[in-house]
Design a protein around this motif. Structure first.
Motif, PDB file in Angstrom:
ATOM      1  N   VAL A  72      -0.223  -8.941   1.786  1.00  8.63           N
ATOM      2  CA  VAL A  72      -0.196  -8.024   0.650  1.00  8.63           C
ATOM      3  C   VAL A  72       1.045  -7.142   0.742  1.00  8.63           C
ATOM      4  O   VAL A  72       1.201  -6.376   1.702  1.00  8.63           O
ATOM      5  N   LEU A  73       1.925  -7.286  -0.231  1.00  6.72           N
ATOM      6  CA  LEU A  73       3.140  -6.485  -0.304  1.00  6.72           C
ATOM      7  C   LEU A  73       3.222  -5.871  -1.690  1.00  6.72           C
ATOM      8  O   LEU A  73       3.505  -6.562  -2.669  1.00  6.72           O
ATOM      9  N   ASP A  74       2.912  -4.583  -1.784  1.00  9.19           N
ATOM     10  CA  ASP A  74       3.052  -3.872  -3.057  1.00  9.19           C
ATOM     11  C   ASP A  74       3.307  -2.404  -2.753  1.00  9.19           C
ATOM     12  O   ASP A  74       3.419  -1.999  -1.591  1.00  9.19           O
ATOM     13  N   ALA A  75       3.417  -1.597  -3.802  1.00  3.92           N
ATOM     14  CA  ALA A  75       3.784  -0.195  -3.619  1.00  3.92           C
ATOM     15  C   ALA A  75       2.764   0.576  -2.793  1.00  3.92           C
ATOM     16  O   ALA A  75       3.104   1.587  -2.174  1.00  3.92           O
ATOM     17  N   GLY A  76       1.513   0.110  -2.750  1.00  5.53           N
ATOM     18  CA  GLY A  76       0.478   0.853  -2.045  1.00  5.53           C
ATOM     19  C   GLY A  76      -0.051   0.181  -0.801  1.00  5.53           C
ATOM     20  O   GLY A  76      -1.103   0.584  -0.287  1.00  5.53           O
ATOM     21  N   CYS A  77       0.644  -0.807  -0.289  1.00  4.05           N
ATOM     22  CA  CYS A  77       0.102  -1.524   0.867  1.00  4.05           C
ATOM     23  C   CYS A  77       0.284  -0.711   2.149  1.00  4.05           C
ATOM     24  O   CYS A  77       1.112   0.195   2.235  1.00  4.05           O
ATOM     25  N   ASP A  78      -0.508  -1.052   3.150  1.00  4.07           N
ATOM     26  CA  ASP A  78      -0.436  -0.422   4.462  1.00  4.07           C
ATOM     27  C   ASP A  78       0.736  -1.043   5.228  1.00  4.07           C
ATOM     28  O   ASP A  78       0.783  -2.248   5.446  1.00  4.07           O
ATOM     29  N   TRP A  79       1.689  -0.211   5.650  1.00  7.64           N
ATOM     30  CA  TRP A  79       2.912  -0.730   6.260  1.00  7.64           C
ATOM     31  C   TRP A  79       2.639  -1.506   7.551  1.00  7.64           C
ATOM     32  O   TRP A  79       3.175  -2.603   7.739  1.00  7.64           O
ATOM     33  N   ASP A  80       1.824  -0.953   8.438  1.00 11.25           N
ATOM     34  CA  ASP A  80       1.569  -1.633   9.716  1.00 11.25           C
ATOM     35  C   ASP A  80       0.772  -2.912   9.516  1.00 11.25           C
ATOM     36  O   ASP A  80       1.020  -3.925  10.179  1.00 11.25           O
ATOM     37  N   ARG A  81      -0.197  -2.889   8.598  1.00 16.27           N
ATOM     38  CA  ARG A  81      -0.962  -4.109   8.320  1.00 16.27           C
ATOM     39  C   ARG A  81      -0.058  -5.183   7.732  1.00 16.27           C
ATOM     40  O   ARG A  81      -0.178  -6.360   8.079  1.00 16.27           O
ATOM     41  N   ALA A  82       0.862  -4.781   6.861  1.00 16.43           N
ATOM     42  CA  ALA A  82       1.786  -5.754   6.279  1.00 16.43           C
ATOM     43  C   ALA A  82       2.662  -6.380   7.351  1.00 16.43           C
ATOM     44  O   ALA A  82       2.911  -7.596   7.339  1.00 16.43           O
ATOM     45  N   ARG A  83       3.139  -5.575   8.303  1.00 20.07           N
ATOM     46  CA  ARG A  83       3.928  -6.124   9.411  1.00 20.07           C
ATOM     47  C   ARG A  83       3.126  -7.176  10.169  1.00 20.07           C
ATOM     48  O   ARG A  83       3.634  -8.260  10.481  1.00 20.07           O
ATOM     49  N   ALA A  84       1.887  -6.840  10.498  1.00 19.31           N
ATOM     50  CA  ALA A  84       1.046  -7.763  11.268  1.00 19.31           C
ATOM     51  C   ALA A  84       0.806  -9.058  10.489  1.00 19.31           C
ATOM     52  O   ALA A  84       0.852 -10.158  11.062  1.00 19.31           O
TER      53      ALA A  84
END
Length: 494
Positions: A398-410
């Motif tokens: 999930v990559l959008d304006a409101g996504c969780d940065w650390d979760r997106a990295r993982a």
């Protein structure tokens, strides 16, 4: 910050523009709210109240000052720095999620129930999601009233109001003027404006200092043919929006960015402005960044040379992620070529009467069955690109304006061919994490070595801990030390 009365009062007394967007000042006797930097003489302290947002002040019964236009001040940098649920929700509201998906859709995006999210926002920013969206609709309406000759019925619809009466009532409450009076004031000041066709012209406010050369130079150097270009001193690009497409032209000035927008559908105006601000990182807090990074005896030299760096970001998080993978281990020129081929094959054509833009960048759904003939690079990177496309399409990533940065990295790191460099660049430029740090980036390592810093990633990461939470900006400062096209604005003639 709005809860610290003494600090806010000092900012108002000194008319300090650095705090514009951090809070608004409401005056009990006049029922008007202002920016901290409003030129009007400050009232007595006993008559002042401070609110975190324009929406909170409006909800409390105050209307916007006609002189300092607090509803059009820079956005709070707080929502850029933080990664909690309130900050994520605020970024999504700015992107128009409430108007498109409702409060239920907003809550689902951040993983909370509607009631939980409303309680959190009410507690922290003094307004619920609907009130925040209403304030944004009012500002969109104001821009259209003042910069176009559109009929008010079209303005109301484009700004997201459900009726003309709701539009009229909201404009009167927020601006203390009827729509007709607001337009007459704009005509008297600026003259008649264009009608439904043509570009909307507006100034995007920015906090100073504003070192825009590296920002605009990077965007120009990495411009994808057909989607982006530099023309007549402006960076121009196409936008894919909820109700149609658009073209934006952005020209930097020392204290603002001049913005020209052409849209298929004016309902996309608020989202288009929000994405332009994200693209240029205009809601950053340069004073805090300069204070933190300038204290480093090595990096401080670069900070003092060009304070106020911004991160070259994106108008679409998924687009940026695809472009980063296309740019793995190749030059900027090669990355542009790879992306240009995909755009020419799958991007939707767009008419550009003012320049040479030809397509919008294709959405992930249109790339699900991408033909390998358009991928002229190694199969391992083809697998990485296809895996990323599939993961974004099915929601695994999930990559959008409101996504969780650390979760997106993982999530990204679980895909084949995506390592720390790719994940950090996406976090930094795509998602806006102020603490992204691609330590293995060749440019970062060369610049670090020139400054006498460790060039190897592991010790460089250890050294970078003193720069937290501003390592993305440290990266931008390091890039500015290079003799490279990303630092040239306007670009040199080729």
């Amino acid at each position: 910050m709005h809860e610290d009365f003494d600090r806010c009062y000092r900012a108002v007394q000194s008319k300090d523009s650095r705090f514009d967007g951090w809070f608004v000042t409401a005056v009990l006797t006049t029922k008007i709210y202002c920016r901290p930097s409003c030129p009007v003489r400050p009232p007595y302290a006993r008559n002042m109240r401070f609110y975190p947002t324009a929406a909170a002040a409006q909800k409390a019964g105050f209307r916007a000052c006609k002189r300092c236009r607090p509803d059009a001040s820079p956005g709070s940098p707080e929502w850029n720095v933080r990664d909690d649920v309130v900050a994520r929700a605020m970024r999504l509201i700015a992107d128009g999620t409430v108007d498109r998906e409702g409060v239920t859709g907003l809550a689902a995006r951040v993983g909370y129930t509607t009631r939980q999210l409303e309680r959190l926002l009410q507690t922290e920013v003094g307004a619920n999601p609907l009130a925040l969206a209403r304030a944004q609709r009012a500002q969109t309406a104001r821009v259209l009233i003042e910069t176009t000759e559109l009929p008010f019925s079209d303005v109301a619809f484009a700004a997201g109001f459900s009726s003309i009466r709701q539009f009229n009532d909201t404009v009167r409450v927020v601006c203390d003027l009827t729509p007709t009076a607001l337009r007459q004031r704009a005509r008297a000041r600026f003259g008649p404006r264009e009608g439904a066709t043509g570009a909307l012209s507006l100034r995007l406010p920015v906090r100073t200092p504003f070192a825009y050369e590296g920002l605009f130079g990077h965007l120009a150097a990495s411009a994808v043919p057909g989607v982006e270009e530099v023309r007549d001193g402006s960076y121009r690009r196409t936008l894919r929006l909820a109700n149609g497409n658009g073209i934006v032209s952005l020209a930097p000035q020392p204290d603002h960015v001049q913005c020209e927008i052409v849209l298929d559908d004016f309902r996309d105006l608020a989202a288009a402005i929000a994405r332009c601000r994200r693209l240029l990182d205009l809601d950053a807090d340069p004073e805090a960044i300069v204070d933190a990074l300038g204290a480093d005896p090595d990096l401080g030299v670069l900070v003092a040379k060009a304070p106020g760096q911004r991160i070259p970001r994106t108008v679409d998080e998924q687009e940026l992620a695809l472009r980063v993978v296309l740019g793995q281990q190749v030059s900027l020129k090669a990355a542009r070529t790879h992306a240009g081929r995909i755009v020419a094959a799958y991007g939707q054509p767009i008419a550009d009467a003012e320049g040479g833009l030809t397509h919008v960048f294709p959405p992930v759904a249109d790339l699900a069955e991408i033909d390998p003939v358009h991928l002229a690079f190694p199969r391992s990177r083809q697998r990485s690109l296809n895996s990323l496309i599939s993961a974004m399409a099915d929601g695994t990533v999930v990559l959008d304006a409101g996504c969780d940065w650390d979760r997106a990295r993982a999530q990204l790191m679980e895909l084949p061919g995506i390592g720390p460099w790719t994940a950090e660049v996406i976090a930094m430029r795509g998602l806006g994490d102020p603490d992204g740090f691609p330590a293995s980036d060749l440019g970062v390592r060369i610049a670090a070595q020139q400054l006498g810093l460790p060039a190897d990633p592991r010790p460089l990461i250890e050294h970078s801990m003193r720069w937290r939470p501003w390592r993305s900006y440290a990266t931008q400062h390091l890039w500015t030390a290079l003799d490279h096209a990303v630092n040239e604005w306007p670009p040199k003639e080729k």
